[in-house]
Design a protein around this motif. Structure first.
Motif, PDB file in Angstrom:
ATOM      1  N   LYS A  43     -12.113  25.925   8.828  1.00  0.00           N
ATOM      2  CA  LYS A  43     -12.300  25.667   7.391  1.00  0.00           C
ATOM      3  C   LYS A  43     -13.491  24.758   7.153  1.00  0.00           C
ATOM      4  O   LYS A  43     -13.987  24.112   8.063  1.00  0.00           O
ATOM      5  N   GLU A  44     -13.923  24.708   5.912  1.00  0.00           N
ATOM      6  CA  GLU A  44     -15.036  23.835   5.554  1.00  0.00           C
ATOM      7  C   GLU A  44     -14.553  22.388   5.419  1.00  0.00           C
ATOM      8  O   GLU A  44     -13.381  22.127   5.151  1.00  0.00           O
ATOM      9  N   ARG A  45     -15.491  21.476   5.570  1.00  0.00           N
ATOM     10  CA  ARG A  45     -15.172  20.061   5.394  1.00  0.00           C
ATOM     11  C   ARG A  45     -14.848  19.796   3.917  1.00  0.00           C
ATOM     12  O   ARG A  45     -15.501  20.334   3.021  1.00  0.00           O
ATOM     13  N   GLU A  46     -13.835  18.953   3.679  1.00  0.00           N
ATOM     14  CA  GLU A  46     -13.403  18.674   2.309  1.00  0.00           C
ATOM     15  C   GLU A  46     -13.155  17.186   2.121  1.00  0.00           C
ATOM     16  O   GLU A  46     -12.829  16.473   3.081  1.00  0.00           O
ATOM     17  N   VAL A  47     -13.280  16.755   0.884  1.00  0.00           N
ATOM     18  CA  VAL A  47     -13.017  15.357   0.555  1.00  0.00           C
ATOM     19  C   VAL A  47     -11.516  15.103   0.578  1.00  0.00           C
ATOM     20  O   VAL A  47     -10.740  15.871   0.016  1.00  0.00           O
ATOM     21  N   VAL A  48     -11.136  13.984   1.186  1.00  0.00           N
ATOM     22  CA  VAL A  48      -9.732  13.584   1.231  1.00  0.00           C
ATOM     23  C   VAL A  48      -9.488  12.447   0.252  1.00  0.00           C
ATOM     24  O   VAL A  48      -8.542  12.481  -0.539  1.00  0.00           O
ATOM     25  N   ALA A  49     -10.332  11.426   0.292  1.00  0.00           N
ATOM     26  CA  ALA A  49     -10.158  10.255  -0.567  1.00  0.00           C
ATOM     27  C   ALA A  49     -11.484   9.517  -0.689  1.00  0.00           C
ATOM     28  O   ALA A  49     -12.296   9.553   0.229  1.00  0.00           O
ATOM     29  N   THR A  50     -11.662   8.838  -1.830  1.00  0.00           N
ATOM     30  CA  THR A  50     -12.900   8.105  -2.106  1.00  0.00           C
ATOM     31  C   THR A  50     -12.559   6.755  -2.703  1.00  0.00           C
ATOM     32  O   THR A  50     -11.586   6.634  -3.457  1.00  0.00           O
ATOM     33  N   ILE A  51     -13.369   5.740  -2.379  1.00  0.00           N
ATOM     34  CA  ILE A  51     -13.172   4.415  -2.955  1.00  0.00           C
ATOM     35  C   ILE A  51     -14.509   3.842  -3.382  1.00  0.00           C
ATOM     36  O   ILE A  51     -15.514   3.976  -2.677  1.00  0.00           O
ATOM     37  N   SER A  52     -14.533   3.223  -4.549  1.00  0.00           N
ATOM     38  CA  SER A  52     -15.747   2.577  -5.035  1.00  0.00           C
ATOM     39  C   SER A  52     -15.711   1.097  -4.690  1.00  0.00           C
ATOM     40  O   SER A  52     -14.676   0.558  -4.297  1.00  0.00           O
ATOM     41  N   TRP A  53     -16.837   0.442  -4.856  1.00  0.00           N
ATOM     42  CA  TRP A  53     -16.862  -1.002  -4.620  1.00  0.00           C
ATOM     43  C   TRP A  53     -16.021  -1.750  -5.644  1.00  0.00           C
ATOM     44  O   TRP A  53     -15.615  -2.876  -5.420  1.00  0.00           O
ATOM     45  N   HIS A  54     -15.743  -1.129  -6.771  1.00  0.00           N
ATOM     46  CA  HIS A  54     -14.914  -1.761  -7.797  1.00  0.00           C
ATOM     47  C   HIS A  54     -13.428  -1.552  -7.540  1.00  0.00           C
ATOM     48  O   HIS A  54     -12.596  -2.013  -8.321  1.00  0.00           O
ATOM     49  N   GLU A  56     -11.897   1.448  -7.452  1.00  0.00           N
ATOM     50  CA  GLU A  56     -11.397   2.707  -7.994  1.00  0.00           C
ATOM     51  C   GLU A  56     -11.183   3.694  -6.846  1.00  0.00           C
ATOM     52  O   GLU A  56     -12.028   3.794  -5.955  1.00  0.00           O
ATOM     53  N   ARG A  57     -10.074   4.393  -6.877  1.00  0.00           N
ATOM     54  CA  ARG A  57      -9.716   5.314  -5.811  1.00  0.00           C
ATOM     55  C   ARG A  57      -9.494   6.719  -6.341  1.00  0.00           C
ATOM     56  O   ARG A  57      -8.962   6.913  -7.439  1.00  0.00           O
ATOM     57  N   TYR A  58      -9.879   7.679  -5.535  1.00  0.00           N
ATOM     58  CA  TYR A  58      -9.637   9.089  -5.812  1.00  0.00           C
ATOM     59  C   TYR A  58      -8.949   9.687  -4.591  1.00  0.00           C
ATOM     60  O   TYR A  58      -9.303   9.369  -3.453  1.00  0.00           O
ATOM     61  N   VAL A  63      -3.119  15.046  -0.656  1.00  0.00           N
ATOM     62  CA  VAL A  63      -2.761  13.807   0.041  1.00  0.00           C
ATOM     63  C   VAL A  63      -2.205  12.749  -0.896  1.00  0.00           C
ATOM     64  O   VAL A  63      -1.795  11.671  -0.443  1.00  0.00           O
ATOM     65  N   LYS A  64      -2.170  13.021  -2.183  1.00  0.00           N
ATOM     66  CA  LYS A  64      -1.681  12.021  -3.138  1.00  0.00           C
ATOM     67  C   LYS A  64      -0.273  11.572  -2.791  1.00  0.00           C
ATOM     68  O   LYS A  64       0.599  12.390  -2.519  1.00  0.00           O
ATOM     69  N   GLY A  65      -0.061  10.268  -2.816  1.00  0.00           N
ATOM     70  CA  GLY A  65       1.250   9.713  -2.522  1.00  0.00           C
ATOM     71  C   GLY A  65       1.530   9.548  -1.046  1.00  0.00           C
ATOM     72  O   GLY A  65       2.545   8.956  -0.665  1.00  0.00           O
ATOM     73  N   ARG A  66       0.645  10.070  -0.187  1.00  0.00           N
ATOM     74  CA  ARG A  66       0.863   9.965   1.264  1.00  0.00           C
ATOM     75  C   ARG A  66      -0.233   9.150   1.951  1.00  0.00           C
ATOM     76  O   ARG A  66       0.033   8.463   2.938  1.00  0.00           O
ATOM     77  N   PHE A  67      -1.449   9.241   1.472  1.00  0.00           N
ATOM     78  CA  PHE A  67      -2.592   8.566   2.097  1.00  0.00           C
ATOM     79  C   PHE A  67      -3.069   7.422   1.208  1.00  0.00           C
ATOM     80  O   PHE A  67      -2.973   7.495  -0.022  1.00  0.00           O
ATOM     81  N   THR A  68      -3.614   6.371   1.843  1.00  0.00           N
ATOM     82  CA  THR A  68      -4.183   5.247   1.117  1.00  0.00           C
ATOM     83  C   THR A  68      -5.544   4.898   1.713  1.00  0.00           C
ATOM     84  O   THR A  68      -5.648   4.666   2.922  1.00  0.00           O
ATOM     85  N   ILE A  69      -6.556   4.866   0.868  1.00  0.00           N
ATOM     86  CA  ILE A  69      -7.901   4.487   1.311  1.00  0.00           C
ATOM     87  C   ILE A  69      -8.149   3.033   0.926  1.00  0.00           C
ATOM     88  O   ILE A  69      -7.724   2.577  -0.133  1.00  0.00           O
ATOM     89  N   SER A  70      -8.821   2.315   1.815  1.00  0.00           N
ATOM     90  CA  SER A  70      -9.162   0.929   1.516  1.00  0.00           C
ATOM     91  C   SER A  70     -10.436   0.567   2.272  1.00  0.00           C
ATOM     92  O   SER A  70     -10.845   1.263   3.200  1.00  0.00           O
ATOM     93  N   ARG A  71     -11.034  -0.542   1.845  1.00  0.00           N
ATOM     94  CA  ARG A  71     -12.240  -1.012   2.524  1.00  0.00           C
ATOM     95  C   ARG A  71     -12.201  -2.530   2.512  1.00  0.00           C
ATOM     96  O   ARG A  71     -11.570  -3.131   1.641  1.00  0.00           O
ATOM     97  N   ASP A  72     -12.902  -3.156   3.426  1.00  0.00           N
ATOM     98  CA  ASP A  72     -12.904  -4.608   3.397  1.00  0.00           C
ATOM     99  C   ASP A  72     -13.775  -5.082   2.241  1.00  0.00           C
ATOM    100  O   ASP A  72     -14.448  -4.303   1.583  1.00  0.00           O
ATOM    101  N   SER A  73     -13.738  -6.373   1.986  1.00  0.00           N
ATOM    102  CA  SER A  73     -14.343  -6.894   0.769  1.00  0.00           C
ATOM    103  C   SER A  73     -15.815  -7.225   0.929  1.00  0.00           C
ATOM    104  O   SER A  73     -16.447  -7.661  -0.010  1.00  0.00           O
ATOM    105  N   ALA A  74     -16.367  -6.987   2.098  1.00  0.00           N
ATOM    106  CA  ALA A  74     -17.757  -7.374   2.333  1.00  0.00           C
ATOM    107  C   ALA A  74     -18.693  -6.562   1.451  1.00  0.00           C
ATOM    108  O   ALA A  74     -18.685  -5.336   1.483  1.00  0.00           O
ATOM    109  N   ARG A  75     -19.499  -7.231   0.675  1.00  0.00           N
ATOM    110  CA  ARG A  75     -20.489  -6.543  -0.140  1.00  0.00           C
ATOM    111  C   ARG A  75     -21.701  -6.130   0.686  1.00  0.00           C
ATOM    112  O   ARG A  75     -22.489  -5.306   0.266  1.00  0.00           O
TER     113      ARG A  75
END
Length: 124
Positions: A43-54, A56-58, A63-75
């Motif tokens: 299959k083709e590569r697909e987006v699973v989840a996205t996070i902004s510096w603010h 905001e999560r997509y 995967v909704k309700g099962r996966f959680t995306i996060s990033r550290d706070s370093a700017r």
């Protein structure tokens, strides 16, 4: 370009959990969102989840309700970490998972070359 190093994949039974990490080093992409992608066999590569510096999560519907995306706070994008916590894994979650910067939230074009990815296999 940035160096993207994914890790944390492995073999897990259906219903299990894994936490993926993406270590970012090198070039700075100030303010750009980051995303996890996956490519299942044949299959083709697909987006699973996205996070902004603010913070905001997509999440893709599958995967909704099962996966959680996060990033550290370093700017300082030159060195930071992106995570994907995956719970209630299903066989259809099997694939190679990649991280990357995206030019716009939540499904923009990627900004850099792909890393090696990390393989997730969900099987009993």
């Amino acid at each position: 370009q940035a160096r993207l190093a994914e890790s944390g994949g492995g073999l897990v039974q259906p219903g299990g959990s894994l936490k993926l990490s993406c270590a970012v080093s090198g070039r700075t992409y100030s303010g750009l969102p980051m995303a996890w992608f996956r490519q299942a066999p044949g299959k083709e590569r697909e987006v699973v989840a996205t996070i902004s510096w603010h913070g905001e999560r997509y999440y893709a519907d599958f995967v909704k309700g099962r996966f959680t995306i996060s990033r550290d706070s370093a700017r300082d994008n030159a060195n930071h970490t992106l995570w994907l916590e995956m719970n209630s894994l299903r066989r259809e979650d099997t694939g190679v998972y990649y991280c990357n910067f995206v030019l716009s939230f939540p499904r923009g074009n990627t900004a850099d070359a792909w890393g090696q990815g990390t393989l997730v296999t969900v099987s009993s």
